[in-house]
Design an enzyme around this catalytic site. Structure first.
Site, PDB file in Angstrom:
ATOM      1  N   HIS A 121       0.802  -1.239   0.011  1.00  0.00           N
ATOM      2  CA  HIS A 121       0.090   0.096   0.095  1.00  0.00           C
ATOM      3  C   HIS A 121       0.825   1.403  -0.107  1.00  0.00           C
ATOM      4  CE1 HIS A 121      -2.569   2.933   1.277  1.00  0.00           C
ATOM      5  NE2 HIS A 121      -2.043   3.136   2.298  1.00  0.00           N
ATOM      6  N   HIS A 209      -5.332 -17.197 -10.011  1.00  0.00           N
ATOM      7  CA  HIS A 209      -4.840 -18.404  -9.897  1.00  0.00           C
ATOM      8  C   HIS A 209      -5.285 -19.247 -11.146  1.00  0.00           C
ATOM      9  CE1 HIS A 209      -3.814 -19.255  -5.386  1.00  0.00           C
ATOM     10  NE2 HIS A 209      -3.053 -18.214  -5.918  1.00  0.00           N
TER      11      HIS A 209
HETATM   12  P1  GTP Z   1       0.458  -7.283  -0.625  1.00  0.00           P
HETATM   13  O1  GTP Z   1       1.535  -7.148  -1.623  1.00  0.00           O
HETATM   14  O2  GTP Z   1       0.764  -7.786   0.569  1.00  0.00           O
HETATM   15  O3  GTP Z   1      -0.533  -6.139  -0.424  1.00  0.00           O
HETATM   16  O4  GTP Z   1      -0.422  -8.336  -1.388  1.00  0.00           O
HETATM   17  P2  GTP Z   1      -0.907  -8.630  -2.598  1.00  0.00           P
HETATM   18  O5  GTP Z   1      -2.078  -7.789  -2.845  1.00  0.00           O
HETATM   19  O6  GTP Z   1       0.226  -8.610  -3.826  1.00  0.00           O
HETATM   20  O7  GTP Z   1      -1.385 -10.195  -2.748  1.00  0.00           O
HETATM   21  P3  GTP Z   1      -0.599 -11.592  -3.063  1.00  0.00           P
HETATM   22  O8  GTP Z   1      -0.755 -11.430  -4.671  1.00  0.00           O
HETATM   23  O9  GTP Z   1       0.720 -11.781  -2.751  1.00  0.00           O
HETATM   24  O10 GTP Z   1      -1.629 -12.719  -2.669  1.00  0.00           O
HETATM   25  C1  GTP Z   1      -2.044 -13.053  -1.283  1.00  0.00           C
HETATM   26  C2  GTP Z   1      -2.527 -14.103  -1.250  1.00  0.00           C
HETATM   27  O11 GTP Z   1      -3.604 -14.479  -2.158  1.00  0.00           O
HETATM   28  C3  GTP Z   1      -1.517 -15.309  -1.724  1.00  0.00           C
HETATM   29  O12 GTP Z   1      -1.412 -16.619  -0.867  1.00  0.00           O
HETATM   30  C4  GTP Z   1      -2.111 -15.552  -3.167  1.00  0.00           C
HETATM   31  O13 GTP Z   1      -1.618 -17.191  -3.450  1.00  0.00           O
HETATM   32  C5  GTP Z   1      -3.564 -15.831  -2.735  1.00  0.00           C
HETATM   33  N1  GTP Z   1      -4.482 -15.320  -4.067  1.00  0.00           N
HETATM   34  C6  GTP Z   1      -4.022 -14.304  -5.012  1.00  0.00           C
HETATM   35  N2  GTP Z   1      -4.988 -14.276  -6.074  1.00  0.00           N
HETATM   36  C7  GTP Z   1      -5.733 -15.499  -5.939  1.00  0.00           C
HETATM   37  C8  GTP Z   1      -6.743 -15.919  -6.639  1.00  0.00           C
HETATM   38  O14 GTP Z   1      -7.201 -15.573  -7.782  1.00  0.00           O
HETATM   39  N3  GTP Z   1      -7.356 -17.075  -5.977  1.00  0.00           N
HETATM   40  C9  GTP Z   1      -7.101 -17.574  -4.863  1.00  0.00           C
HETATM   41  N4  GTP Z   1      -7.647 -18.581  -4.467  1.00  0.00           N
HETATM   42  N5  GTP Z   1      -6.053 -17.075  -4.080  1.00  0.00           N
HETATM   43  C10 GTP Z   1      -5.122 -15.877  -4.718  1.00  0.00           C
END
Ligand code: GTP
Ligand code: MG
Length: 354
Positions: A121, A209
């Site tokens: 963020h 995913h």
């Molecule tokens: P920060 O950088 O910490 O703000 O997080 P982020 O928004 O970048 O999230 P990130 O991509 O690291 O994903 C966070 C978690 O959600 C991870 O464990 C991912 O595997 C999971 N995740 C992300 N996208 C999906 C999705 O489409 N489906 C599922 N089931 N899990 C997801």
């Protein structure tokens, strides 16, 4: 601390330096300072530059949109960026080579899209302050199983303040607990109303995913960009923003910049905030050496004499002397600001000494 004490004092709250304040107050102050600190450094210079920046319409050509991805922690920003990177041709060609810079170009339907990686963020807060002009479109990622969270709201506010187009990506729709309608309902409270509900905001349900919806998201970005008629003149001295910069032991100052107008060439004299120099070498987002970079293209450059701050404006100059002058003016301007800060600190001390 004195600035914070003063701020609180002006709100009628008398506190001392080592006193604890509640979370809400701290957050309020922190947000205000994000705005103040970043803006002041950049604004004068940008304003100065914009003055002479009226462009001849006939010289403008279409440029790729610059897109940033934002949203609450763990809602899947990085995963979504990864999914996008892997579904595009250029990404596959790169064969999983580590991205050198926090920005990359994706090709979809023969059109380019520049993504700025804004993980976490705080990075986005800085990004927003890098000027509304640095980003055209924001992808607001909201997890379908979690809904609108505090940082989602903050991201919406930032994007609106910067006048950026928002496209909502409802992520994690593969999860059994996903509830797309709930997300739509919650976002409606923030005036983000989907087209199928009579609003004008584009919502794309996606899964980082399973990659469901990714192609549609890219399509929507291109569609939005088309409507925005994003243009720039590539045939002029380059101008843009520093995205990140660091000192490398071997290479010296390494800066990732986003060219917004004009074309940057190897050999160009350049000033970036307090730094100046001559572009010695340039590398694109795939780690390839390039000789030039046009509008909306991010590149890593070598040759600056110092490490500029992220968010500073860079300008291509006719001569190295001009570049040095620009940097010196910038430094002088910031010194005045530091003095101003000191002055206000003094007056605060005076206030409490009475
Ligand atoms: P920060 O950088 O910490 O703000 O997080 P982020 O928004 O970048 O999230 P990130 O991509 O690291 O994903 C966070 C978690 O959600 C991870 O464990 C991912 O595997 C999971 N995740 C992300 N996208 C999906 C999705 O489409 N489906 C599922 N089931 N899990 C997801
Ligand atoms: Mg992330």
């Amino acid at each position: 601390p004195s600035v914070i004490v003063k701020k609180l004092f002006l709100q009628g709250k008398v506190v001392t330096v080592n006193q604890e304040i509640d979370y809400d107050t701290a957050e309020e102050i922190a947000m205000e300072f994000d705005v103040l600190c970043e803006k002041e450094v950049v604004v004068d210079v940008i304003e100065e530059l914009l003055k002479e920046d009226e462009e001849d319409e006939s010289k403008m050509v279409k440029r790729p949109p610059v897109v940033c991805v934002m949203g609450h922690v763990d809602h899947g920003k990085t995963s979504l960026l990864d999914a996008i990177r892997h579904t595009n041709v250029i990404g596959r060609e790169a064969g999983g080579i580590t991205q050198h810079i926090g920005a990359y170009v994706v090709e979809a339907k023969g059109e380019k899209i520049t993504f700025l990686d804004t993980p976490g963020h705080e990075a986005f807060t800085a990004m927003r302050m890098r000027g509304a002009s640095s980003t055209d479109i924001a992808i607001l990622v909201v997890a379908a199983d979690d809904g609108v969270m505090p940082q989602t709201v903050e991201a919406i506010n930032h994007a609106k303040a910067a006048g950026i187009e928002i496209i909502v990506a409802i992520n994690k729709i593969d999860k059994p607990s996903a509830n797309i309608d709930r997300v739509k309902q919650e976002l409606a409270e923030y005036e983000l109303i989907p087209e199928d509900w009579g609003g004008s905001t584009i919502f794309v349900p996606v899964s980082a995913h399973t990659k469901e919806g990714i192609a549609e998201l890219l399509e929507m970005i291109l569609l939005t960009a088309e409507v925005m008629e994003l243009k720039a003149n590539p045939n002029r001295e380059a101008r843009g923003l520093v995205i990140e910069a660091e000192l490398d032991k071997g290479k010296g100052s390494v800066a990732t910049v986003l060219v917004q107008k004009g074309t940057l060439h190897v050999g160009d004299a350049i000033a970036a905030g307090s730094a100046h120099g001559k572009v010695r070498a340039m590398t694109d987002d795939k780690g390839r050496r390039v000789k030039e970079a046009g509008p909306s293209q991010p590149v890593e450059i070598l040759g600056l004499n110092d490490v500029p701050n992220a968010g500073e404006v860079f300008v291509g100059c006719d001569t190295e002397k001009e570049a040095r002058n620009f940097a010196e003016t910038f430094i002088a301007q910031n010194k005045v600001k530091l003095l101003d800060d000191t002055k206000s600190k003094m007056s605060l001390d005076d206030l409490f000494n009475q």
